[in-house]
Write a protein that holds these residues in place. Structure first.
Motif: not given
Length: 287
Positions: A167-191
């Protein structure tokens, strides 16, 4: 933006809504996994404390049981052959109970003593040492119950430990990999969408400037031709209240000669012409 830190998507309004929807789902799953990890930790601490206390009790019980067995051997001699010959049905059985701890399936063991089973060694020690034999039976029964409880707690601790790590591996994966990628993708689309909007705005301004310039040239040609006809006596009389014709010609000449119809940039990044024709109305604007 680096493509490794975002998802390969096209910049569109539909994809922006999809990315925001994914972010909501990921945040919900992230919160649920954090709650699950916390619940597993609490249950794991309880199981670990029970395991430590059971292990300490188990050592004491086994020591007392083997001391009573040594006393029987001292009193009655070796009785292993007698015990092996009289083995029957087990008086203590182990029951498996399934348990669900925050989505983790575990199995707890419980010792059940069947009173209806006939004890083949109930008359052992009648000649001598019967009291010692009864004490040894009770001690080993208690040792078996404690061993079953110890095995159940140990199994639960192992399963909970593996589940917490997963469970901690999943939490760290979401926090460190998936969520930053989604935020960067949203920023890229807005730009990208903002850049397209600026390009479209600049294109419309250039089209409008070109249209006005072509109209001014056409009007200038008509004015020049009309002025040439007036010199020969064919020009009509000027309307009362109209501005002099030479002023209009000078204005149109300045518009055509103005090189500022090309665009420049301001500090805010928007494109603006340096000068505009003086006779523009709001109805003439395309944007």
């Amino acid at each position: 933006m680096n493509t490794e830190n975002r998802y390969p998507v096209t910049a569109s309004l539909f994809m922006l809504k999809e990315i925001k929807h994914r972010q909501e789902q990921v945040n919900r799953g992230y919160q649920l996994l954090k709650r699950k990890a916390e619940a597993l930790r609490i249950r794991g601490r309880q199981a670990a404390s029970e395991l430590a206390s059971t292990q300490a009790i188990l050592g004491h019980i086994l020591r007392e049981a083997y001391i009573s067995l040594a006393a029987i051997k001292f009193t009655n001699g070796e009785s292993n052959a007698l015990v092996l010959e009289n083995i029957g049905q087990a008086q203590i059985r182990v029951q498996r109970i399934s348990e669900n701890i925050s989505g983790v399936s575990t199995i707890s063991l419980q010792a059940l003593e069947e009173t209806g089973v006939c004890d083949s060694m109930r008359y052992a020690g009648l000649g001598a040492g019967g009291h010692r034999t009864t004490e040894a039976k009770k001690a080993f029964r208690e040792a078996v119950r404690t061993l079953v409880k110890f095995a159940s707690l140990r199994n639960t601790c192992i399963l909970l430990d593996e589940s917490i790590r997963s469970t901690l591996r999943k939490v760290n994966g979401i926090e460190k990999v998936i969520m930053p990628k989604l935020r960067n993708t949203e920023t890229y689309i807005m730009m990208e969408m903002d850049e397209r909007e600026r390009e479209e705005f600049h294109r419309l301004k250039m089209v409008k400037a070109k249209k006005v310039k072509s109209q001014a040239r056409a009007f200038l040609r008509q004015t020049v031709s009309a002025g040439g006809g007036g010199e020969t006596g064919e020009a009509d009389e000027a309307e009362p209240g109209a501005p002099p014709r030479h002023h209009s010609v000078e204005c149109l000449t300045s518009i055509l000669a103005c090189s500022s119809l090309t665009t420049t940039t301001t500090d805010s990044g928007d494109f603006k012409p340096v000068c505009y024709p003086h006779n523009w109305d709001d109805d003439d604007l395309l944007f």
